[in-house]
Each structure stands twice: as C-alpha cells, then as structure tokens.
Design an enzyme around this catalytic site. Structure first.
Site, PDB file in Angstrom:
ATOM      1  CD  GLU A  13      51.731  30.074  31.636  1.00 51.62           C
ATOM      2  OE1 GLU A  13      50.663  29.456  31.497  1.00 51.62           O
ATOM      3  OE2 GLU A  13      51.799  31.294  31.740  1.00 51.62           O
ATOM      4  NE  ARG A  20      42.405  34.905  32.376  1.00 48.64           N
ATOM      5  CZ  ARG A  20      42.321  33.579  32.260  1.00 48.64           C
ATOM      6  NH1 ARG A  20      42.994  32.782  33.071  1.00 48.64           N
ATOM      7  NH2 ARG A  20      41.549  33.039  31.339  1.00 48.64           N
ATOM      8  CE  LYS A  60      43.248  32.858  27.786  1.00 51.57           C
ATOM      9  NZ  LYS A  60      44.251  31.831  28.119  1.00 51.57           N
TER      10      LYS A  60
END
Ligand code: PLP
Length: 341
Positions: A220, A82, A184
């Site tokens: 989210e 990620r 992220k």
C-alpha cells in the site's frame, strides 16, 4: 443550528480547532465515564509512555451532511472494531465499541456548527486516538491511558478537479513481516516520514511500498490501500498481513460486487503485473479514491491507460457510487450510515 462562518470549499486539509472534544481516562483497570471538554490541550508528564515509547493508536472517519439534511457518520462501528485490534497489538486497553460510537456521536453533535453543508464537498474529519499517559521509563505498557476524539472540518479533496497521482516504488519498507503494518499506530507513520519527504522532493505524490519479506508484491502507500482494475474490468486489491485494512477499500469491494456487478479479487498482486492493469487508485477516508496515473519503479515508468487527466471509467463508477451512498443519493447497505442528527 447556525453554521460557523467558514469558506467551506477553501479550507484544505488542515487542523482547525472546534468547540468540543471528548476525553476519557483509563485508570485502575477501568475507563471513567468520559466528558466533552473545551480544552484542546493535553498536559503530560515528561516521561509519559507515549512520548518515550510511542504507545499510541488512532482512527480517522468522516461526518457530513446528506442530501436530505441529516448529519451522519460512515461506518463508525468498523473504526471501533479496528481500534480494538490496534489496542490489543500495542498492549493497550480496549475502549468499548458501543462507547466509541457514542463518543463519536457526542463530538459531532457538540460541533454540529462545523459540519459542512451538503454539496460543499467538505466534511468533518473525526480523529479518535488513545495513548499511554503515565510515566514509563523501563520498557513496558503504561497503566493510565487517555482516549480522545477531536474533529476538524476539511475541504473537498478534489478541489480544482481530479489530478491523477504519480507515485514511486519506495526503497524503504513501511512494515515488517509479522510487524505492526496492519494496525493504525502512530509508529507506522513516524517511520514513513523520511520516505514521503524525499518522494515529494523528487516530484512524486506518494510511495508504493512492497511486501517487506520479498519486495516483489504490492502492499500500500503510507496512508491508503491500492485498488486496481484489470483490462477486462475486474477489481483487484492486494492481500497481505502487513496492509492496514482500509474501511474505504472494503466498502468499495462491496460496491463493486453488489452495486456494479463487477468481479472482485483480493489476492497477492506482484509488482511485475502492475503494467498489465487498466486503472489504479488509492483508497482511504480522505479522498475515497484518488486515481494513480503513473508508477515509477526506478528507471522504469508504468503509465496507466487511464492517463494523467481523469479517473479511469471503473474508478469513476466506484467513486460515484460510494460517494452517492455516503451522501444519501443511493440506498446504503444496512448499517453503513450512522445517523447523528
Ligand atoms: C487509515 C489508513 C488507510 C485507509 O483506511 P480507511 O479506513 O479507508 O480510511 C490505509 N492505509 C493506512 C496505512 C492507513 O493508516
């Protein structure tokens, strides 16, 4: 290894400086070999890329002690993967995946005295991150980067029992269509601070963000993915290009299907259908799943049938099974548990 004298069950979720951290520099097109250091401070030029244009990405994962006494980390290869996609999106160099896992291993080994004992409910939270280091005044990527990993022990998430959360539908968006919601990056958090501070002031635990394009679909919260359970026991999670792909959520879907024999669906979830769900939870590394009891959409309240005192039955089974896998009480799928010591 003697453990530090820490009251493991009462440490909360805060930063506690540990002995060693990992640092590697990227310069002249290559990463150096990387070292463990005792120096917890970063000294930067005033014009560093990270300070001016927020060129920074991060990861979060846990190490902990299993039932049979091993220190392990949960799926660090997925954090490496990620972080690679986060780096590419922000024009940063990729820190090689094998080196990422090796650096995590080194940091945990060097701070083994801070890994909470089995049964304490506490864990060692690991924070890998990378940022633009050299001075950049015209808008462009930096060309010197620092990759670092520190760790800090954190207390049990459900200390004092499970308390289902009350969340609100936010009027702010956390991500733009075709933006950076799926990586992220610190920038996604900076812009969520106002929404979370005002949510807390108004008595809510978290914000539910909707899809920024149509504001009709559930995305989210600021730092966790949603998981819903239908009244007939199906596990549903929202699918969207602007959701951060949570490793916990992906692991829970596997557990639902392969361990609990539940039907799982990853699909668009409309805000309008949330009232029909039986259970709702937030998935992320810190809590694994936190149950949601109530969702407030302006003057409308959606109360989940699971209520405000406990986890719903399916959420509880998912939670118990995944934490059982993590702690070594239940056989893990191949490759999920990275043994460090
Ligand atoms: C980190 C993060 C999550 C949770 O991901 P995990 O890999 O499960 O810890 C969810 N949403 C956002 C926005 C995040 O930054």
């Amino acid at each position: 290894m003697d453990k530090k004298n820490i009251d493991w069950s009462n440490i909360g979720f805060g930063y506690m400086q540990t002995d060693k951290r990992y640092v590697s520099f990227f310069q002249d097109g290559a990463w150096d070999e990387g070292v463990l250091t005792e120096d917890a401070n970063v000294v930067l030029n005033e014009c560093a890329g990270v300070l001016q244009y927020a060129q920074t990405i991060f990861e979060g994962l846990k190490a902990y002690t299993t039932e049979n006494g091993h220190i392990v980390a949960f799926r660090p290869d997925l954090n490496a993967e990620r972080m690679e996609s986060s780096a590419k999106r922000l024009e940063m160099p990729v820190f090689p995946r094998e080196r990422f896992v090796d650096a995590v291993t080194q940091v945990v080994e060097a701070n083994a005295a801070y890994v909470p004992p089995y049964g304490s409910g506490a864990t060692l939270y690991i924070r890998p991150y990378m940022f633009g280091f050299n001075s950049v005044i015209g808008v462009k990527p930096a060309d010197v980067y620092q990759f670092r990993i520190f760790c800090t022990p954190v207390g049990p998430y459900f200390k004092g029992g499970v308390k289902p959360l009350t969340i609100r539908v936010s009027d702010f968006d956390r991500a733009a269509p075709h933006g950076t919601g799926n990586i992220k990056a610190g920038l996604n958090y900076a812009m969520s601070l106002h929404a979370i501070v005002t949510a807390h002031q108004e008595g809510f635990d978290e914000n539910m963000y909707l899809d920024p394009g149509t504001r009709t679909k559930v995305e989210e919260t600021g730092g966790a993915n949603f998981l819903f359970v239908t009244r007939d026991g199906k596990v549903v999670t929202p699918k969207s290009d602007s959701i951060l792909p949570s490793i916990t959520r992906r692991s829970l879907l596997h557990v639902a299907k392969e361990y609990l024999g539940l039907e799982v669906e990853e699909r668009e979830v409309y805000l309008e259908e949330v009232k029909d769900f039986a259970e709702c939870g937030l998935c992320g590394t810190a809590a694994v799943i936190s149950p949601v009891g109530k969702i407030v959409d302006h003057d409308r309240e959606i109360c989940l049938p699971s209520g405000m005192t406990q986890m719903g039955p399916v959420t509880k089974k998912l939670y118990d099974t995944l934490t059982g896998i993590q702690m070594g009480r239940i056989q893990a799928p191949e490759g999920w548990i990275h043994v460090i010591q």
